[in-house]
Scaffold this motif. Structure first.
Motif, PDB file in Angstrom:
ATOM      1  N   PHE A   1       0.840  -1.190   0.000  1.00 30.64           N
ATOM      2  CA  PHE A   1       0.000   0.000   0.000  1.00 30.64           C
ATOM      3  C   PHE A   1       0.877   1.243   0.000  1.00 30.64           C
ATOM      4  CE2 PHE A   1      -2.676  -3.227   1.996  1.00 30.64           C
ATOM      5  CZ  PHE A   1      -3.850  -3.085   1.278  1.00 30.64           C
ATOM      6  N   GLU A   2       0.514   2.213  -0.826  1.00 26.98           N
ATOM      7  CA  GLU A   2       1.233   3.477  -0.872  1.00 26.98           C
ATOM      8  C   GLU A   2       0.777   4.362   0.282  1.00 26.98           C
ATOM      9  OE1 GLU A   2       1.345   7.279  -3.837  1.00 26.98           O
ATOM     10  OE2 GLU A   2       1.325   5.298  -4.758  1.00 26.98           O
ATOM     11  N   VAL A   3       1.737   5.019   0.917  1.00 27.39           N
ATOM     12  CA  VAL A   3       1.459   5.991   1.972  1.00 27.39           C
ATOM     13  C   VAL A   3       2.236   7.270   1.677  1.00 27.39           C
ATOM     14  CG1 VAL A   3       0.989   4.247   3.745  1.00 27.39           C
ATOM     15  CG2 VAL A   3       3.313   5.125   3.476  1.00 27.39           C
ATOM     16  N   ASP A   4       1.746   8.395   2.206  1.00 23.90           N
ATOM     17  CA  ASP A   4       2.443   9.664   2.036  1.00 23.90           C
ATOM     18  C   ASP A   4       3.643   9.787   2.969  1.00 23.90           C
ATOM     19  OD1 ASP A   4       0.962  10.903  -0.007  1.00 23.90           O
ATOM     20  OD2 ASP A   4      -0.592  11.493   1.410  1.00 23.90           O
ATOM     21  N   ASN A   5       3.474   9.301   4.207  1.00 24.38           N
ATOM     22  CA  ASN A   5       4.506   9.465   5.221  1.00 24.38           C
ATOM     23  C   ASN A   5       4.671   8.139   5.949  1.00 24.38           C
ATOM     24  OD1 ASN A   5       5.862   9.966   7.708  1.00 24.38           O
ATOM     25  ND2 ASN A   5       5.330  12.130   7.548  1.00 24.38           N
ATOM     26  N   ILE A   6       5.696   7.387   5.580  1.00 31.40           N
ATOM     27  CA  ILE A   6       5.857   6.040   6.122  1.00 31.40           C
ATOM     28  C   ILE A   6       6.187   6.046   7.612  1.00 31.40           C
ATOM     29  CG2 ILE A   6       8.291   5.740   5.505  1.00 31.40           C
ATOM     30  CD1 ILE A   6       7.421   2.849   4.576  1.00 31.40           C
ATOM     31  N   GLU A   7       6.972   7.011   8.059  1.00 31.24           N
ATOM     32  CA  GLU A   7       7.304   7.084   9.487  1.00 31.24           C
ATOM     33  C   GLU A   7       6.039   7.299  10.320  1.00 31.24           C
ATOM     34  OE1 GLU A   7       9.056   8.778   7.129  1.00 31.24           O
ATOM     35  OE2 GLU A   7      11.140   8.101   7.387  1.00 31.24           O
ATOM     36  N   LYS A   8       5.178   8.202   9.869  1.00 26.40           N
ATOM     37  CA  LYS A   8       3.917   8.465  10.570  1.00 26.40           C
ATOM     38  C   LYS A   8       3.020   7.222  10.549  1.00 26.40           C
ATOM     39  CE  LYS A   8      -0.026  11.581  10.645  1.00 26.40           C
ATOM     40  NZ  LYS A   8      -0.725  12.680   9.981  1.00 26.40           N
ATOM     41  N   ALA A   9       2.957   6.545   9.406  1.00 30.36           N
ATOM     42  CA  ALA A   9       2.132   5.333   9.299  1.00 30.36           C
ATOM     43  C   ALA A   9       2.621   4.254  10.258  1.00 30.36           C
ATOM     44  CB  ALA A   9       2.148   4.821   7.857  1.00 30.36           C
ATOM     45  N   ILE A  10       3.941   4.089  10.357  1.00 33.44           N
ATOM     46  CA  ILE A  10       4.508   3.100  11.282  1.00 33.44           C
ATOM     47  C   ILE A  10       4.126   3.442  12.718  1.00 33.44           C
ATOM     48  CG2 ILE A  10       6.681   2.273  12.277  1.00 33.44           C
ATOM     49  CD1 ILE A  10       7.866   2.448   9.403  1.00 33.44           C
ATOM     50  N   GLU A  11       4.241   4.694  13.095  1.00 37.39           N
ATOM     51  CA  GLU A  11       3.894   5.111  14.457  1.00 37.39           C
ATOM     52  C   GLU A  11       2.418   4.863  14.750  1.00 37.39           C
ATOM     53  OE1 GLU A  11       6.019   5.754  16.904  1.00 37.39           O
ATOM     54  OE2 GLU A  11       7.535   5.330  15.376  1.00 37.39           O
ATOM     55  N   GLU A  12       1.550   5.163  13.795  1.00 40.43           N
ATOM     56  CA  GLU A  12       0.114   4.923  13.978  1.00 40.43           C
ATOM     57  C   GLU A  12      -0.172   3.433  14.153  1.00 40.43           C
ATOM     58  OE1 GLU A  12      -2.310   6.764  10.931  1.00 40.43           O
ATOM     59  OE2 GLU A  12      -1.248   8.671  11.149  1.00 40.43           O
ATOM     60  N   LEU A  13       0.523   2.601  13.401  1.00 41.80           N
ATOM     61  CA  LEU A  13       0.311   1.155  13.513  1.00 41.80           C
ATOM     62  C   LEU A  13       0.832   0.612  14.845  1.00 41.80           C
ATOM     63  CD1 LEU A  13       1.132   0.266   9.825  1.00 41.80           C
ATOM     64  CD2 LEU A  13      -1.095   0.006  10.951  1.00 41.80           C
ATOM     65  N   LYS A  14       1.933   1.163  15.324  1.00 41.01           N
ATOM     66  CA  LYS A  14       2.451   0.758  16.642  1.00 41.01           C
ATOM     67  C   LYS A  14       1.417   1.061  17.724  1.00 41.01           C
ATOM     68  CE  LYS A  14       7.413   1.499  15.929  1.00 41.01           C
ATOM     69  NZ  LYS A  14       8.550   2.356  16.355  1.00 41.01           N
ATOM     70  N   VAL A  15       0.817   2.262  17.667  1.00 43.68           N
ATOM     71  CA  VAL A  15      -0.198   2.659  18.650  1.00 43.68           C
ATOM     72  C   VAL A  15      -1.388   1.703  18.600  1.00 43.68           C
ATOM     73  CG1 VAL A  15      -1.888   4.476  19.210  1.00 43.68           C
ATOM     74  CG2 VAL A  15       0.487   5.085  18.710  1.00 43.68           C
ATOM     75  N   LYS A  16      -1.690   1.209  17.417  1.00 41.78           N
ATOM     76  CA  LYS A  16      -2.817   0.280  17.247  1.00 41.78           C
ATOM     77  C   LYS A  16      -2.408  -1.168  17.489  1.00 41.78           C
ATOM     78  CE  LYS A  16      -5.120   3.379  14.048  1.00 41.78           C
ATOM     79  NZ  LYS A  16      -5.534   3.644  12.678  1.00 41.78           N
TER      80      LYS A  16
END
Length: 135
Positions: free
Chosen positions: A81-96
């Motif tokens: 999946f394409e994301v705009d900001n991979i670092e932010k996406a990783i952090e959001e997934l960690k929180v979840k």
């Protein structure tokens, strides 16, 4: 967080044969073939309606693709999946509470940053996040 499907990764035993099949049977045009030494793979990209099909052939028995084929046989390896900001996406997934293979992005093929989510937290499917690097 997710923009679109970037590509579907398919592990193949023989890249040339797979490219020929997708081209002759389905009419998909080859975008490019390249080697990606960090992952010990040779990659062919084909495209259909904006979604890339990524065919992956191992260049070493030590590659993840060789191990995948040995264990499961050729077939769908991952969905990216394409994301705009991979670092932010990783952090959001960690929180979840998603389990990540890559807690920090790594270099991907074709000028991208990538990170993989562990299949144990995604219903058994290896998912990849992809961010195109800005020049």
């Amino acid at each position: 967080m997710l923009k679109k499907i970037a590509h579907i990764g398919i592990a193949v035993e023989k890249l040339d044969s797979a490219v020929k099949m997708y081209n002759e049977i389905f009419g998909l045009k080859l975008d490019r073939i390249s080697e990606f030494p960090p992952q010990k793979v040779k990659i062919a990209f084909l495209e259909i309606d904006g979604v890339k099909i990524e065919l992956l052939e191992a260049t070493s028995q030590e590659s993840a693709i060789a191990k995948f084929i040995e264990k499961k046989g050729a077939g769908i390896h991952h969905i990216a999946f394409e994301v705009d900001n991979i670092e932010k996406a990783i952090e959001e997934l960690k929180v979840k509470n998603f389990s990540l293979i890559d807690e920090k992005p790594r270099e991907g093929a074709h000028n991208t940053k990538v990170a993989f989510l562990h299949p144990k937290s995604t219903g058994g499917i290896l998912l990849e996040l992809v961010e195109s690097k800005k020049d």
